[in-house]
Design an enzyme around this catalytic site. Structure first.
Site, mmCIF file in Angstrom:
data_model
loop_
_atom_site.group_PDB
_atom_site.id
_atom_site.type_symbol
_atom_site.label_atom_id
_atom_site.label_comp_id
_atom_site.label_asym_id
_atom_site.label_seq_id
_atom_site.Cartn_x
_atom_site.Cartn_y
_atom_site.Cartn_z
ATOM 1 N N SER A 148 91.325 -8.147 59.645
ATOM 2 C CA SER A 148 90.113 -7.370 59.388
ATOM 3 C C SER A 148 89.784 -7.428 57.914
ATOM 4 O O SER A 148 90.674 -7.612 57.061
ATOM 5 C CB SER A 148 90.318 -5.907 59.804
ATOM 6 N N TYR A 161 95.709 1.442 59.373
ATOM 7 C CA TYR A 161 94.970 0.296 59.901
ATOM 8 C C TYR A 161 94.980 -0.862 58.897
ATOM 9 O O TYR A 161 95.315 -1.998 59.237
ATOM 10 C CB TYR A 161 93.532 0.704 60.216
#
Length: 258
Positions: A148, A161
């Site tokens: 990401s 995350y």
């Protein structure tokens, strides 16, 4: 070898986690269109059945599904062994399944930490470990981790995350060096703001607009925008690309400051 043949995946098999919707589902259709037999995984069987039918429609490729909770180590191992037997090997692994549970550092609890780490990082390693022996025997393999843009930049509350997505990049580099002599490439794709269920459910309208405005293209990405990078890395077209990360973020990270 023709340019068209570089992307021909006829006879190849692909395992795509988180394939019942979003990026995973779009990639599954793309790889099937290029000739690969595809297995998608997710936790919801109804969604998997529907997605499998939609992906396979009008194609000659074989498309199957397996229900699997990627946070369950025993389930991940059993699924990998099953698909390896079903397809007589897995040529392409796309670790797409993931989750994001925003928590500030002081509020982070051990249960959340363990579950997100297991799903976003450990399961990716375990699946790679399962598929590599067959790839080594064939002297051909493609491992793609969906990281990401949040691995490279972050926000408050996204430490877990961002940490897991950054870990995928580091792991890919080490595994690329280890597996390169066996014809296996290992890479990451870092999507920027892609309009899937996860970010759409986490962000309010003001936040969504702010993300769009910060990109060079002034829009959220679509799942189809991830197909080009994935097919490049998952085919012979990307045979000399390994240990790297492709940013597909609409130019989000071009900006320094306003």
């Amino acid at each position: 070898m023709s340019v068209r043949s570089l992307f021909d995946l006829t006879g190849r098999s692909a395992l795509i986690t988180g394939g019942s919707k979003g990026i995973g589902k779009t990639l599954a259709r793309a790889f099937a269109e290029c000739g690969a037999n595809v297995c998608i995984t997710a936790r919801n069987e109804d969604e998997l059945k529907s997605a499998t039918e939609e992906i396979a429609q009008g194609l000659g490729s074989r498309v199957i599904y397996r229900v699997c909770d990627m946070a369950d180590r025993a389930a991940v191992d059993a699924m990998a062994i099953d698909v390896l037997q079903e397809f007589q090997g897995i040529d392409i692994l796309i670790n797409n399944a993931g989750t994001n549970r925003p928590e500030l550092l002081a509020e982070t609890n051990d249960t959340t930490w363990d579950e997100v780490l297991e799903l976003n990082f450990t399961a990716c390693m375990r699946l790679a470990r399962h598929v590599v022996p067959d790839m080594k025997e064939k002297q051909w393999g493609r491992i793609i981790h969906l990281s990401s843009v949040m691995a490279l930049a972050s926000n408050p509350g996204r430490g877990l995350y961002s940490g897991t997505k950054a870990a995928l990049i580091g792991m890919a580099k080490a595994h690329a060096l280890e597996l390169g002599p066996h014809g296996i490439t290992v890479n990451c794709i870092c999507p920027g703001p892609i309009a899937t269920d996860l970010p759409m459910s986490l962000l309010n309208e003001e936040q969504k607009q702010r993300f769009a405005e910060r990109t060079a293209l002034k829009r959220w990405g679509k799942t189809i925008d991830m197909v080009g990078p994935a097919l490049l890395l998952g085919s012979d077209a990307g045979a000399y690309i390994t240990g790297t990360t492709i940013l597909a973020d609409g130019g989000l990270t071009c900006r320094t400051f306003d």
